[in-house]
Design a protein around this motif. Structure first.
Motif, PDB file in Angstrom:
ATOM      1  N   MET A 112       0.843  -1.193   0.000  1.00 26.57           N
ATOM      2  CA  MET A 112       0.000   0.000   0.000  1.00 26.57           C
ATOM      3  C   MET A 112       0.876   1.241   0.000  1.00 26.57           C
ATOM      4  O   MET A 112       1.789   1.355   0.798  1.00 26.57           O
ATOM      5  CB  MET A 112      -0.908  -0.006   1.238  1.00 26.57           C
ATOM      6  N   LYS A 113       0.589   2.169  -0.898  1.00 25.81           N
ATOM      7  CA  LYS A 113       1.362   3.407  -0.969  1.00 25.81           C
ATOM      8  C   LYS A 113       0.648   4.489  -0.164  1.00 25.81           C
ATOM      9  O   LYS A 113      -0.566   4.680  -0.284  1.00 25.81           O
ATOM     10  CB  LYS A 113       1.530   3.859  -2.414  1.00 25.81           C
ATOM     11  N   VAL A 114       1.435   5.212   0.657  1.00 25.69           N
ATOM     12  CA  VAL A 114       0.862   6.267   1.485  1.00 25.69           C
ATOM     13  C   VAL A 114       1.657   7.543   1.261  1.00 25.69           C
ATOM     14  O   VAL A 114       2.755   7.711   1.789  1.00 25.69           O
ATOM     15  CB  VAL A 114       0.873   5.886   2.978  1.00 25.69           C
ATOM     16  N   PRO A 115       1.123   8.484   0.472  1.00 27.72           N
ATOM     17  CA  PRO A 115       1.851   9.723   0.192  1.00 27.72           C
ATOM     18  C   PRO A 115       1.754  10.704   1.364  1.00 27.72           C
ATOM     19  O   PRO A 115       0.745  10.744   2.073  1.00 27.72           O
ATOM     20  CB  PRO A 115       1.135  10.275  -1.036  1.00 27.72           C
ATOM     21  N   PHE A 116       2.801  11.492   1.538  1.00 30.10           N
ATOM     22  CA  PHE A 116       2.807  12.480   2.611  1.00 30.10           C
ATOM     23  C   PHE A 116       1.978  13.704   2.245  1.00 30.10           C
ATOM     24  O   PHE A 116       1.344  14.316   3.105  1.00 30.10           O
ATOM     25  CB  PHE A 116       4.245  12.904   2.919  1.00 30.10           C
ATOM     26  N   ILE A 117       1.988  14.065   0.974  1.00 37.83           N
ATOM     27  CA  ILE A 117       1.326  15.280   0.502  1.00 37.83           C
ATOM     28  C   ILE A 117       0.163  14.906  -0.405  1.00 37.83           C
ATOM     29  O   ILE A 117       0.256  13.963  -1.197  1.00 37.83           O
ATOM     30  CB  ILE A 117       2.330  16.183  -0.243  1.00 37.83           C
ATOM     31  N   ASP A 118      -0.920  15.678  -0.332  1.00 33.98           N
ATOM     32  CA  ASP A 118      -2.144  15.324  -1.058  1.00 33.98           C
ATOM     33  C   ASP A 118      -2.543  16.347  -2.125  1.00 33.98           C
ATOM     34  O   ASP A 118      -3.697  16.364  -2.553  1.00 33.98           O
ATOM     35  CB  ASP A 118      -3.296  15.170  -0.073  1.00 33.98           C
ATOM     36  N   LEU A 119      -1.628  17.183  -2.580  1.00 33.67           N
ATOM     37  CA  LEU A 119      -2.022  18.291  -3.445  1.00 33.67           C
ATOM     38  C   LEU A 119      -2.632  17.821  -4.768  1.00 33.67           C
ATOM     39  O   LEU A 119      -3.575  18.434  -5.279  1.00 33.67           O
ATOM     40  CB  LEU A 119      -0.826  19.209  -3.704  1.00 33.67           C
ATOM     41  N   GLN A 120      -2.106  16.739  -5.325  1.00 38.58           N
ATOM     42  CA  GLN A 120      -2.692  16.233  -6.569  1.00 38.58           C
ATOM     43  C   GLN A 120      -4.084  15.668  -6.323  1.00 38.58           C
ATOM     44  O   GLN A 120      -5.018  15.903  -7.099  1.00 38.58           O
ATOM     45  CB  GLN A 120      -1.779  15.164  -7.174  1.00 38.58           C
ATOM     46  N   GLN A 121      -4.243  14.927  -5.226  1.00 39.45           N
ATOM     47  CA  GLN A 121      -5.567  14.409  -4.875  1.00 39.45           C
ATOM     48  C   GLN A 121      -6.543  15.546  -4.620  1.00 39.45           C
ATOM     49  O   GLN A 121      -7.704  15.499  -5.039  1.00 39.45           O
ATOM     50  CB  GLN A 121      -5.470  13.529  -3.631  1.00 39.45           C
ATOM     51  N   ARG A 122      -6.058  16.556  -3.934  1.00 35.52           N
ATOM     52  CA  ARG A 122      -6.933  17.665  -3.587  1.00 35.52           C
ATOM     53  C   ARG A 122      -7.389  18.414  -4.833  1.00 35.52           C
ATOM     54  O   ARG A 122      -8.543  18.848  -4.916  1.00 35.52           O
ATOM     55  CB  ARG A 122      -6.222  18.611  -2.625  1.00 35.52           C
ATOM     56  N   TYR A 123      -6.523  18.527  -5.816  1.00 42.53           N
ATOM     57  CA  TYR A 123      -6.924  19.190  -7.058  1.00 42.53           C
ATOM     58  C   TYR A 123      -8.036  18.422  -7.752  1.00 42.53           C
ATOM     59  O   TYR A 123      -9.010  19.014  -8.224  1.00 42.53           O
ATOM     60  CB  TYR A 123      -5.724  19.345  -7.993  1.00 42.53           C
ATOM     61  N   GLN A 124      -7.905  17.106  -7.799  1.00 39.89           N
ATOM     62  CA  GLN A 124      -8.951  16.307  -8.444  1.00 39.89           C
ATOM     63  C   GLN A 124     -10.280  16.446  -7.696  1.00 39.89           C
ATOM     64  O   GLN A 124     -11.350  16.522  -8.310  1.00 39.89           O
ATOM     65  CB  GLN A 124      -8.523  14.843  -8.504  1.00 39.89           C
ATOM     66  N   GLU A 125     -10.202  16.512  -6.385  1.00 36.16           N
ATOM     67  CA  GLU A 125     -11.412  16.646  -5.567  1.00 36.16           C
ATOM     68  C   GLU A 125     -12.074  18.001  -5.767  1.00 36.16           C
ATOM     69  O   GLU A 125     -13.309  18.114  -5.765  1.00 36.16           O
ATOM     70  CB  GLU A 125     -11.035  16.459  -4.098  1.00 36.16           C
TER      71      GLU A 125
END
Length: 366
Positions: A1-14
């Motif tokens: 399982m991959k766990v990224p520290f930063i979520d900026l790409q995810q947040r943009y999609q959201e």
């Protein structure tokens, strides 16, 4: 399982549709500097924080410097602060010509209020507490000390949007406060951005002049300021994200509580949250034995973590002028050898948080 520290790409999609609407709303008007969008964000942020004035600026660093500047703090003056922060805290003090005086920290990395009065000299003009990671410093004691010694209090509230102490929002205690809206903050812009708050009408007037070259109008310069304006697009984005801030903080707090329920050994210290605190968890910072080995172990399992930060402010090369050495602030120094921020952002799932916590336990043999 991959766990990224930063979520900026995810947040943009959201948030993609809302962010693109922000862009269209601002650019379609053809005006980008000190527009109504900035005024509206300032008004909404002031209401959220419960202060009289918010002034939009281009960074939290400038907000610190302008607060110091507006209160006349400069050459020959001393400002009491903490060695656990980003370098901008010290940098702001130095840039106005003043000298930082460091006070060691408590186990939660915030300034040790029991040591402040011993650091006061005839040159002391202000106290600058840092609400590190979104945990508000002990402002009751700090404000009492400031009142007793007639000192200004400028809160480094860069990480405190959504954080409270005894029901009051971070930055609403002192004479002024500085906030960052850097992309890694809970309330984040599309790039560098920040703002300052105050209940002081004269300080508000001065900082509004400082941020735009000291111009009262296009052809009337009443003092020499700088260019430090919050741009209209970032203001529009911050208006939108301010509405979502509570939900973001709630989710981060949920993730931290899940960590606390699973991580079960003394080898990694998680500062407890006191009853009077409501931490916004801009970062979830632990203090871990064998920190570097743990970080490598987590990375081997596709878990990103971050040393935040490994050097206390008084031991940076740039701070040599202040004459401090290793051993002078032992608590901060010991913590900086152990600090490790674990991923906890709002776009992580419970399964991801559980995975990280279990790997931490496995590293220590639990």
């Amino acid at each position: 399982m991959k766990v990224p520290f930063i979520d900026l790409q995810q947040r943009y999609q959201e948030e993609k549709s809302e962010l693109l609407a922000c862009v269209d709303n601002v650019l379609s008007k053809g005006h980008l500097i000190l527009t109504q969008e900035v005024n509206e964000f300032e008004e909404q942020a002031a209401k959220y924080i419960d202060v009289k004035h918010v002034i939009g600026l281009n960074s939290g660093t400038d907000a610190l410097m302008m607060a110091l500047w507006a209160y006349g703090i400069g050459k020959g003056d001393e400002v009491i602060t903490t060695p656990v922060s980003f370098v901008a805290t010290t940098g702001a003090i130095v840039h106005v010509g003043a000298t930082p005086v460091y006070v060691d920290v408590c186990d939660d990395q915030n300034i040790d209020v029991s040591k402040i009065e011993a650091a006061i000299t005839p040159r002391t003009k202000a106290i600058m507490p840092v609400h590190w990671s979104g945990r508000i410093a002990n402002m009751d004691v700090i404000m009492a000390i400031a009142k007793k010694h007639n000192l200004i209090v400028i809160e480094d509230a860069a990480q405190s949007m959504g954080a409270y102490y005894r029901g009051k929002h971070g930055g609403s205690f002192g004479d002024a406060a500085a906030y960052s809206a850097h992309p890694l903050k809970n309330l984040n812009a599309l790039g560098d951005a920040g703002f300052m708050s105050t209940n002081d009408d004269e300080v508000n007037r001065k900082v509004r002049l400082y941020r735009t070259h000291g111009l009262e109008s296009r052809d009337n310069c009443v003092l020499y300021g700088v260019n430090s304006r919050l741009d209209s697009l970032n203001a529009e984005v911050l208006k939108f994200r301010l509405e979502r801030l509570k939900a973001i903080v709630d989710r981060r707090r949920h993730n931290v509580e899940l960590y606390k329920s699973i991580i079960k050994q003394e080898s990694i210290f998680i500062p407890p949250e006191k009853p009077e605190e409501h931490n916004s968890y801009v970062m979830f910072i632990t203090q871990a034995d064998q920190r570097d080995k743990l970080k490598d172990y987590l990375q081997s399992h596709d878990i990103e973590s971050l040393v935040y930060y490994g050097t206390p402010l008084h031991l940076h090369k740039a701070a040599a002028r202040f004459g401090l050495k290793k051993g002078d602030l032992p608590v901060a120094e010991a913590q900086c050898e152990k600090v490790l921020a674990l991923p906890h952002h709002q776009n992580l799932t419970d399964d991801q948080i559980t995975y990280v916590a279990e790997k931490v336990n496995a590293f220590y043999g639990v």
